[in-house]
Enzyme design. Sequence first.
Site, short mmCIF file in Angstrom:
data_model
loop_
_atom_site.label_atom_id
_atom_site.label_comp_id
_atom_site.label_asym_id
_atom_site.label_seq_id
_atom_site.Cartn_x
_atom_site.Cartn_y
_atom_site.Cartn_z
N HIS A 141 -20.31 7.54 -19.71
CA HIS A 141 -21.58 7.15 -20.35
C HIS A 141 -22.23 8.41 -20.93
CE1 HIS A 141 -22.64 8.41 -16.28
NE2 HIS A 141 -23.81 8.78 -16.79
N LYS A 164 -16.53 11.49 -17.63
CA LYS A 164 -17.78 10.69 -17.61
C LYS A 164 -17.68 9.60 -18.68
CE LYS A 164 -22.71 11.62 -18.33
NZ LYS A 164 -23.73 12.68 -18.34
#
Length: 221
Positions: A105, A103
């Site tokens: 963010h 991921k």
Amino acid sequence: MHSYQREFLRFAIDAEVLRFGRFTLKSGRISPYFFNAGGFDSGAKLGKLAHFYAQAIIAGGLQADVLFGPAYKGIPLAAATAIALAHELGRDTPFAFNRKEAKDHGEGGELVGSPLRGDVLLIDDVITAGTSIRESAALLERAGARLAGVIIALDRQERGDGERSAVQEVGNRYGIPVQSIVTLDDLIQYVAHHNATAPGTLEALQRYRDEYGCASQPPSH
Ligand SMILES: O=P(O)(O)OC[C@H]1O[C@H](OP(=O)(O)OP(=O)(O)O)[C@H](O)[C@@H]1O
Ligand SMILES: O=C(O)c1cc(=O)[nH]c(=O)[nH]1
């Protein structure tokens, strides 16, 4: 075979998690049976499954600082087994899992849950060729933790890179115990003694074991 192992096989066949037919595996092998842990798809089934994992962890004397479930199917297994260990055995064990795609963010990264540290017990559904375990071992090493043991539901007892089973190779390579709830040998024994499958299933399983089985099967627990 222990009674809990027979009970587990009946449970997996009834839930259609263990199915018979023609399936392509991650390794490319064509198998007459398939174990799809995604079929433990209700709270009751997942809770019962976790109870079997907790029993096998105790039977194997496995200890760990953290439980790790590799994506995707290992994720609910780690979470549910952590609950079973806490509720049934009073062992409140931290757990973690990974994302297949990191991921970029928010909290970011590929790991979710407890920090990976110390001795980690990896929990998954099956080992076929051992690819998934090797990938997870590398991930744990990058995180600074140690793969200390593996617990799976089904040991398919297939050859890995050489003549030994992928489970034996993983155990030897990392010097760790690899415990399963049941093995292919247990399944063949079960099918031979119960009228639970279509005609021809036993012979198909035996032919598959002759083709891809390891040279000497590890003892059934
Ligand atoms: O020993 P191996 O040859 O690696 O095969 C076994 C692995 O294959 C499946 O996972 P898969 O990577 O297909 O992903 P999933 O959990 O997302 O279904 C299974 O859940 C094991 O992790
Ligand atoms: O080898 C695999 O890909 C495999 C076998 C199996 O029985 N179940 C599963 O999810 N994957």
